[in-house]
Design a protein around this motif. Structure first.
Motif, PDB file in Angstrom:
ATOM      1  N   ASP A  20      11.698  -7.409 -18.285  1.00 32.44           N
ATOM      2  CA  ASP A  20      11.926  -7.620 -19.708  1.00 32.44           C
ATOM      3  C   ASP A  20      12.663  -8.951 -19.816  1.00 32.44           C
ATOM      4  OD1 ASP A  20      12.796  -7.691 -22.350  1.00 32.44           O
ATOM      5  OD2 ASP A  20      13.142  -5.541 -22.440  1.00 32.44           O
ATOM      6  N   ASN A  21      11.924  -9.990 -20.079  1.00 30.08           N
ATOM      7  CA  ASN A  21      12.538 -11.322 -20.093  1.00 30.08           C
ATOM      8  C   ASN A  21      13.515 -11.480 -21.254  1.00 30.08           C
ATOM      9  OD1 ASN A  21      11.365 -12.186 -17.748  1.00 30.08           O
ATOM     10  ND2 ASN A  21       9.643 -13.207 -18.742  1.00 30.08           N
ATOM     11  N   SER A  22      13.344 -10.682 -22.309  1.00 30.43           N
ATOM     12  CA  SER A  22      14.307 -10.754 -23.412  1.00 30.43           C
ATOM     13  C   SER A  22      15.655 -10.188 -22.984  1.00 30.43           C
ATOM     14  CB  SER A  22      13.779  -9.985 -24.630  1.00 30.43           C
ATOM     15  OG  SER A  22      13.708  -8.598 -24.351  1.00 30.43           O
ATOM     16  N   LYS A  23      15.620  -9.263 -22.028  1.00 31.69           N
ATOM     17  CA  LYS A  23      16.854  -8.684 -21.495  1.00 31.69           C
ATOM     18  C   LYS A  23      17.227  -9.307 -20.159  1.00 31.69           C
ATOM     19  CE  LYS A  23      16.345  -4.164 -23.742  1.00 31.69           C
ATOM     20  NZ  LYS A  23      16.257  -2.688 -23.563  1.00 31.69           N
ATOM     21  N   LYS A  24      16.403 -10.252 -19.700  1.00 38.69           N
ATOM     22  CA  LYS A  24      16.667 -10.958 -18.445  1.00 38.69           C
ATOM     23  C   LYS A  24      16.839  -9.976 -17.291  1.00 38.69           C
ATOM     24  CE  LYS A  24      18.904 -14.578 -21.116  1.00 38.69           C
ATOM     25  NZ  LYS A  24      20.142 -15.357 -21.375  1.00 38.69           N
ATOM     26  N   THR A  25      15.978  -8.978 -17.244  1.00 43.00           N
ATOM     27  CA  THR A  25      16.107  -7.907 -16.262  1.00 43.00           C
ATOM     28  C   THR A  25      14.769  -7.612 -15.591  1.00 43.00           C
ATOM     29  OG1 THR A  25      17.893  -6.914 -17.544  1.00 43.00           O
ATOM     30  CG2 THR A  25      16.855  -5.534 -15.882  1.00 43.00           C
ATOM     31  N   LEU A  26      14.839  -7.389 -14.280  1.00 41.47           N
ATOM     32  CA  LEU A  26      13.711  -6.953 -13.478  1.00 41.47           C
ATOM     33  C   LEU A  26      13.889  -5.466 -13.184  1.00 41.47           C
ATOM     34  CD1 LEU A  26      11.263  -7.669 -11.501  1.00 41.47           C
ATOM     35  CD2 LEU A  26      13.052  -7.901  -9.747  1.00 41.47           C
ATOM     36  N   TYR A  27      12.769  -4.738 -13.187  1.00 42.31           N
ATOM     37  CA  TYR A  27      12.836  -3.297 -12.944  1.00 42.31           C
ATOM     38  C   TYR A  27      11.905  -2.883 -11.804  1.00 42.31           C
ATOM     39  CZ  TYR A  27      14.815  -3.234 -17.674  1.00 42.31           C
ATOM     40  OH  TYR A  27      15.571  -3.477 -18.779  1.00 42.31           O
ATOM     41  N   LEU A  28      12.249  -1.744 -11.201  1.00 41.84           N
ATOM     42  CA  LEU A  28      11.326  -1.056 -10.303  1.00 41.84           C
ATOM     43  C   LEU A  28      11.378   0.420 -10.680  1.00 41.84           C
ATOM     44  CD1 LEU A  28       9.367  -1.403  -7.908  1.00 41.84           C
ATOM     45  CD2 LEU A  28      11.258  -0.677  -6.412  1.00 41.84           C
ATOM     46  N   HIS A  29      10.280   0.895 -11.248  1.00 39.70           N
ATOM     47  CA  HIS A  29      10.162   2.295 -11.633  1.00 39.70           C
ATOM     48  C   HIS A  29       9.544   3.037 -10.446  1.00 39.70           C
ATOM     49  CE1 HIS A  29      10.626   1.113 -15.968  1.00 39.70           C
ATOM     50  NE2 HIS A  29      10.081   0.019 -15.513  1.00 39.70           N
ATOM     51  N   MET A  30      10.275   4.013  -9.934  1.00 40.34           N
ATOM     52  CA  MET A  30       9.833   4.729  -8.740  1.00 40.34           C
ATOM     53  C   MET A  30       9.576   6.191  -9.079  1.00 40.34           C
ATOM     54  SD  MET A  30      12.363   3.023  -5.905  1.00 40.34           S
ATOM     55  CE  MET A  30      13.814   3.788  -6.582  1.00 40.34           C
ATOM     56  N   ASN A  31       8.341   6.620  -8.896  1.00 37.85           N
ATOM     57  CA  ASN A  31       7.966   8.017  -9.146  1.00 37.85           C
ATOM     58  C   ASN A  31       7.489   8.673  -7.860  1.00 37.85           C
ATOM     59  OD1 ASN A  31       8.401   7.781 -11.981  1.00 37.85           O
ATOM     60  ND2 ASN A  31       6.381   6.836 -12.219  1.00 37.85           N
ATOM     61  N   SER A  32       7.402  10.011  -7.904  1.00 44.12           N
ATOM     62  CA  SER A  32       6.904  10.782  -6.749  1.00 44.12           C
ATOM     63  C   SER A  32       7.593  10.335  -5.468  1.00 44.12           C
ATOM     64  CB  SER A  32       5.389  10.618  -6.620  1.00 44.12           C
ATOM     65  OG  SER A  32       4.728  11.009  -7.801  1.00 44.12           O
ATOM     66  N   LEU A  33       8.902  10.246  -5.518  1.00 46.30           N
ATOM     67  CA  LEU A  33       9.654   9.719  -4.380  1.00 46.30           C
ATOM     68  C   LEU A  33       9.535  10.614  -3.169  1.00 46.30           C
ATOM     69  CD1 LEU A  33      12.682   8.308  -6.312  1.00 46.30           C
ATOM     70  CD2 LEU A  33      11.268   7.009  -4.710  1.00 46.30           C
TER      71      LEU A  33
ATOM     72  N   ASP B 193       0.824  -1.210   0.000  1.00 42.60           N
ATOM     73  CA  ASP B 193       0.000   0.000   0.000  1.00 42.60           C
ATOM     74  C   ASP B 193       0.862   1.265   0.000  1.00 42.60           C
ATOM     75  OD1 ASP B 193      -2.683  -1.303   2.127  1.00 42.60           O
ATOM     76  OD2 ASP B 193      -2.322  -1.464  -0.028  1.00 42.60           O
ATOM     77  N   SER B 194       2.028   1.199   0.624  1.00 41.29           N
ATOM     78  CA  SER B 194       2.884   2.373   0.768  1.00 41.29           C
ATOM     79  C   SER B 194       3.453   2.871  -0.560  1.00 41.29           C
ATOM     80  CB  SER B 194       4.032   2.068   1.743  1.00 41.29           C
ATOM     81  OG  SER B 194       4.796   0.973   1.279  1.00 41.29           O
ATOM     82  N   VAL B 195       3.437   2.018  -1.588  1.00 42.64           N
ATOM     83  CA  VAL B 195       4.021   2.417  -2.871  1.00 42.64           C
ATOM     84  C   VAL B 195       3.022   2.342  -4.017  1.00 42.64           C
ATOM     85  CG1 VAL B 195       6.287   1.626  -2.088  1.00 42.64           C
ATOM     86  CG2 VAL B 195       4.874   0.131  -3.543  1.00 42.64           C
ATOM     87  N   LYS B 196       1.834   1.830  -3.753  1.00 45.84           N
ATOM     88  CA  LYS B 196       0.845   1.653  -4.799  1.00 45.84           C
ATOM     89  C   LYS B 196       0.526   2.998  -5.462  1.00 45.84           C
ATOM     90  CE  LYS B 196      -1.887  -1.591  -3.653  1.00 45.84           C
ATOM     91  NZ  LYS B 196      -2.966  -2.360  -3.001  1.00 45.84           N
ATOM     92  N   GLY B 197       0.530   3.013  -6.791  1.00 49.30           N
ATOM     93  CA  GLY B 197       0.269   4.235  -7.531  1.00 49.30           C
ATOM     94  C   GLY B 197       1.498   5.073  -7.791  1.00 49.30           C
ATOM     95  N   ARG B 198       2.604   4.773  -7.126  1.00 50.30           N
ATOM     96  CA  ARG B 198       3.845   5.530  -7.334  1.00 50.30           C
ATOM     97  C   ARG B 198       4.938   4.658  -7.953  1.00 50.30           C
ATOM     98  NH1 ARG B 198       6.673   7.392  -3.140  1.00 50.30           N
ATOM     99  NH2 ARG B 198       6.015   5.727  -1.715  1.00 50.30           N
ATOM    100  N   PHE B 199       4.988   3.399  -7.578  1.00 50.12           N
ATOM    101  CA  PHE B 199       6.006   2.474  -8.074  1.00 50.12           C
ATOM    102  C   PHE B 199       5.371   1.502  -9.059  1.00 50.12           C
ATOM    103  CE2 PHE B 199       9.073   2.485  -4.156  1.00 50.12           C
ATOM    104  CZ  PHE B 199       9.092   3.863  -4.193  1.00 50.12           C
ATOM    105  N   THR B 200       6.168   1.079 -10.049  1.00 48.68           N
ATOM    106  CA  THR B 200       5.729   0.072 -11.008  1.00 48.68           C
ATOM    107  C   THR B 200       6.816  -0.982 -11.175  1.00 48.68           C
ATOM    108  OG1 THR B 200       4.425   1.713 -12.241  1.00 48.68           O
ATOM    109  CG2 THR B 200       4.923  -0.361 -13.362  1.00 48.68           C
ATOM    110  N   ILE B 201       6.444  -2.220 -10.964  1.00 51.07           N
ATOM    111  CA  ILE B 201       7.371  -3.323 -11.187  1.00 51.07           C
ATOM    112  C   ILE B 201       7.155  -3.856 -12.599  1.00 51.07           C
ATOM    113  CG2 ILE B 201       5.819  -5.100 -10.265  1.00 51.07           C
ATOM    114  CD1 ILE B 201       8.292  -6.469  -9.042  1.00 51.07           C
TER     115      ILE B 201
END
Lengths: 106, 119
Positions: free
Chosen positions: B73-86, B62-70
């Motif tokens: 990209d399996n083609s790049k074998k990479t996991l991301y965390l996009h963090m906005n409104s920090l 709940d603390s990050v919902k609406g601000r962070f996006t997980i």
């Protein structure tokens, strides 16, 4: 929201048994696990599905879970076991961690 | 032994954005569900977000919902965390971890990357 409660600290003498508890509503119905974290290091899984040990984790680490309480037991505690320990469980689409327990080996 | 490595942390101003990445050195992330967990300085662990192996299912605290996006990209074998409104309270070491769906646990964890949000 679901909560897991741990004692902030536990002390044990070398060679003795340390018990760290984790309390949560109907915790026995969930697959709880335990992590060890030493200063400056990442957490390491030590117990999963209440009682199972990953490969490489010493046999002195064991887990139990009954009712609302899970317990991590370290038998024959060694100085190297001094660390923070966290319990974890899954509830309603979220992962929940306990607040952590600092184990001191005196 | 499986090893995970996070990157992308750093100093950012309140309200800013940052993208964290997580890659594996000895295996491919493609086959695994993944999670992000953070730890504020001197504090305990806090689960942040999780994603299924395909990327089709995501979960958020709940603390990050609406601000962070997980995302992944399996083609790049990479996991991301996009963090906005920090926020200042987002300051923490961020770890990625494999979600063992058969063990209901996180194993292994990366070494973490520090995110500092200044006011």
């Amino acid at each position: 929201s679901y909560e897991l409660t741990q004692p902030p600290s536990v002390s044990v003498s070398p060679g003795q048994t340390a018990s760290i508890t984790c309390s949560g509503d109907k915790l026995a119905d969930k697959n709880n696990c335990w992590y060890q974290q030493k200063p400056g290091q990442s957490p390491v899984l030590v117990i999963y599905q209440h009682t199972k040990r990953p490969s490489g984790i010493p046999e002195r680490f064991s887990g139990s879970n009954s009712g609302n309480t899970a317990t991590l037991t370290i038998s024959g505690t060694q100085a190297m076991d001094e660390a923070d320990y966290y319990c974890q469980a899954w509830d309603s689409g979220t992962w929940v961690f306990g607040g952590g327990t600092k184990l001191t080996v005196l | 032994e499986a090893q995970l490595s996070e990157s992308g942390g750093g100093l950012v101003q309140r309200g800013g954005s940052l993208r964290l990445s997580c890659t594996a050195s000895t295996f491919t992330l493609t086959n695994y569900a993944m999670n992000w967990v953070r730890q504020a300085p001197g504090k305990g662990l806090e689960w942040v977000s999780g994603i299924s192996d395909s990327g089709g299912i995501t979960y958020y605290a709940d603390s990050v919902k609406g601000r962070f996006t997980i995302s992944r990209d399996n083609s790049k074998k990479t996991l991301y965390l996009h963090m906005n409104s920090l926020r200042v309270e987002d300051t923490a070491v961020y770890y990625c971890a494999i979600w063992g769906v058969y063990t209901d646990s996180f194993d292994p964890w990366g070494q973490g990357t520090l995110v500092t949000v200044s006011s």
